[in-house]
Scaffold this motif. Structure first.
Motif, PDB file in Angstrom:
ATOM      1  N   ALA A 275       0.801  -1.221   0.000  1.00  0.00           N
ATOM      2  CA  ALA A 275       0.000   0.000   0.000  1.00  0.00           C
ATOM      3  C   ALA A 275       0.837   1.275   0.000  1.00  0.00           C
ATOM      4  N   ASP A 276       2.100   1.179   0.372  1.00  0.00           N
ATOM      5  CA  ASP A 276       2.913   2.381   0.579  1.00  0.00           C
ATOM      6  C   ASP A 276       3.724   2.812  -0.634  1.00  0.00           C
ATOM      7  N   PHE A 277       3.799   1.956  -1.642  1.00  0.00           N
ATOM      8  CA  PHE A 277       4.607   2.272  -2.819  1.00  0.00           C
ATOM      9  C   PHE A 277       3.821   1.982  -4.089  1.00  0.00           C
ATOM     10  N   ALA A 278       4.157   2.734  -5.133  1.00  0.00           N
ATOM     11  CA  ALA A 278       3.530   2.549  -6.442  1.00  0.00           C
ATOM     12  C   ALA A 278       4.602   2.661  -7.512  1.00  0.00           C
ATOM     13  N   PRO A 279       4.358   2.076  -8.694  1.00  0.00           N
ATOM     14  CA  PRO A 279       5.346   2.191  -9.765  1.00  0.00           C
ATOM     15  C   PRO A 279       5.747   3.643 -10.000  1.00  0.00           C
ATOM     16  N   GLY A 280       7.046   3.847 -10.125  1.00  0.00           N
ATOM     17  CA  GLY A 280       7.593   5.179 -10.329  1.00  0.00           C
ATOM     18  C   GLY A 280       8.149   5.818  -9.076  1.00  0.00           C
TER      19      GLY A 280
ATOM     20  N   VAL B  16      12.836   4.755  -4.206  1.00  0.00           N
ATOM     21  CA  VAL B  16      12.968   4.115  -2.898  1.00  0.00           C
ATOM     22  C   VAL B  16      14.423   3.746  -2.647  1.00  0.00           C
ATOM     23  N   PHE B  17      14.731   3.494  -1.364  1.00  0.00           N
ATOM     24  CA  PHE B  17      16.039   2.958  -1.007  1.00  0.00           C
ATOM     25  C   PHE B  17      15.873   2.067   0.203  1.00  0.00           C
ATOM     26  N   GLY B  18      16.856   1.195   0.434  1.00  0.00           N
ATOM     27  CA  GLY B  18      16.755   0.300   1.571  1.00  0.00           C
ATOM     28  C   GLY B  18      17.799  -0.793   1.533  1.00  0.00           C
ATOM     29  N   MET B  19      17.679  -1.687   2.493  1.00  0.00           N
ATOM     30  CA  MET B  19      18.580  -2.837   2.598  1.00  0.00           C
ATOM     31  C   MET B  19      17.767  -4.114   2.509  1.00  0.00           C
TER      32      MET B  19
ATOM     33  N   ALA C  76      11.128  -3.359   3.971  1.00  0.00           N
ATOM     34  CA  ALA C  76      12.571  -3.130   4.007  1.00  0.00           C
ATOM     35  C   ALA C  76      12.956  -1.823   3.313  1.00  0.00           C
ATOM     36  N   LEU C  77      11.979  -1.157   2.710  1.00  0.00           N
ATOM     37  CA  LEU C  77      12.254   0.021   1.894  1.00  0.00           C
ATOM     38  C   LEU C  77      11.636   1.274   2.503  1.00  0.00           C
ATOM     39  N   TRP C  78      12.149   2.416   2.054  1.00  0.00           N
ATOM     40  CA  TRP C  78      11.503   3.684   2.352  1.00  0.00           C
ATOM     41  C   TRP C  78      11.740   4.631   1.191  1.00  0.00           C
TER      42      TRP C  78
ATOM     43  N   GLY D 195      13.907   2.118  11.068  1.00  0.00           N
ATOM     44  CA  GLY D 195      15.267   2.625  10.964  1.00  0.00           C
ATOM     45  C   GLY D 195      15.495   3.381   9.667  1.00  0.00           C
ATOM     46  N   MET D 196      14.951   2.873   8.560  1.00  0.00           N
ATOM     47  CA  MET D 196      15.114   3.545   7.277  1.00  0.00           C
ATOM     48  C   MET D 196      14.444   4.916   7.281  1.00  0.00           C
ATOM     49  N   ARG D 197      13.292   5.034   7.922  1.00  0.00           N
ATOM     50  CA  ARG D 197      12.625   6.335   8.010  1.00  0.00           C
ATOM     51  C   ARG D 197      13.486   7.328   8.802  1.00  0.00           C
TER      52      ARG D 197
END
Length: 320
Positions: free
Chosen positions: A86-91, A94-97, A117-119, A273-275
């Motif tokens: 729900a938090d991400f959409a194409p385009g 993002v970054f993360g581990m 794992a992403l933000w 942590g990513m936030r």
């Protein structure tokens, strides 16, 4: 990206069929992954390199035997999402581990990651800067803040403070209001002072256990005898947190004898942590120093440089 006769999407990925030096790395076409429930497919724009990459390349480590695609850090653009995301959409950028150690695979044109794992990538950072941060920043945050409970005014000793984890840890510790002591070769002392280190010690010329005392927290990035020796610089109730998860029982026994704490940790993928990392980066309080960037096709050269153990900051792979 190409399409085969069976319409299977492929991507370029850095793979290896055997363990060994950088020469075992091969760039080839492999099937492109697809996101499952609560997963995100990221078109990777840049991917960070860490010492764990060369260690796994050479020994297999947690991953056992090849073939495998290494890489945990990434920054890129959402290509597609699985059911329940729900938090991400194409385009979205993002970054993360990727989950460590078994979620590896960012050294490729595409990678699948758990959504949590992403933000969202900070607008203030380009993809190279963003890709350099996740693993080292999560390591520093989890060890210093979550495990050691770092508070303002505490004295912190950071080993290998000019390295990937170390130079980020210096910034996080200073942001938390700590007094920071870092170890590094003399040539890197100016760099550490620019980051805010209050004291810098040349480990080649000085026995740290004789030069430092009354420390509240030690971040041990080296392991081995350093873990045990670091216990001696602590004040009563202090803590050494080692990011090397294996070692002898002496580490714990000596800590008990001295009345201090000894902890070994392994970094964990974590959205909270990513936030926090994103917020620090957006505010200009956290930034990775880039030791070098390499196109994916030249990853073996990046590994050779990493093998020297002499880089300042982070190495990053970039995708065309």
């Amino acid at each position: 990206m190409t399409t085969t006769n069976t319409q299977t999407l492929t991507m370029r990925a850095l793979t290896q069929d055997s363990l060994g030096g950088p020469e075992v790395l091969t760039l080839r076409d492999v099937p492109r992954p697809e996101p499952r429930t609560n997963q995100v497919l990221v078109r990777v724009r840049a991917a960070g390199l860490n010492p764990t990459d060369w260690k796994h390349r050479a020994t297999g480590g947690h991953l056992g035997g090849p073939p495998f695609v290494l890489g945990w850090d990434l920054s890129g653009t959402v290509e597609s999402v699985g059911i329940g995301v729900a938090d991400f959409a194409p385009g979205d950028e993002v970054f993360g581990m990727l989950p460590y150690p078994y979620g590896h695979g960012s050294h490729a044109e595409y990678a699948v990651a758990p959504a949590r794992a992403l933000w969202h990538k900070p607008a203030a950072l380009d993809h190279v800067q963003a890709a350099a941060l996740p693993l080292v920043s999560l390591t520093a945050w989890q060890t210093l803040v979550e495990t050691a409970g770092l508070e303002p005014g505490r004295r912190v000793l950071i080993h290998a403070a000019a390295g990937g984890v170390g130079h980020v840890a210096v910034q996080i510790a200073k942001e938390r209001g700590a007094y920071v002591i870092g170890t590094a070769s003399a040539a890197k002392h100016g760099f550490l002072r620019e980051l805010g280190a209050d004291e810098v010690i040349d480990y080649r010329e000085t026995d740290v256990t004789e030069a430092v005392e009354d420390v509240d927290v030690v971040l041990d990035t080296l392991g081995g005898d350093t873990s045990v020796r670091s216990l001696r610089v602590l004040r009563e109730g202090g803590i050494v947190v080692s990011i090397l998860p294996v070692g002898t029982r002496e580490f714990y026994d000596e800590a008990e004898r001295l009345g201090v704490r000894a902890v070994r940790t392994v970094v964990d993928a974590d959205r909270t942590g990513m936030r926090t990392i994103a917020a620090l980066a957006e505010a200009g309080k956290l930034r990775a120093t880039i030791a070098g960037t390499f196109p994916l096709a030249d990853a073996a050269e990046a590994h050779r440089l990493g093998d020297t153990g002499r880089t300042t900051g982070k190495l990053v792979l970039t995708m065309d």
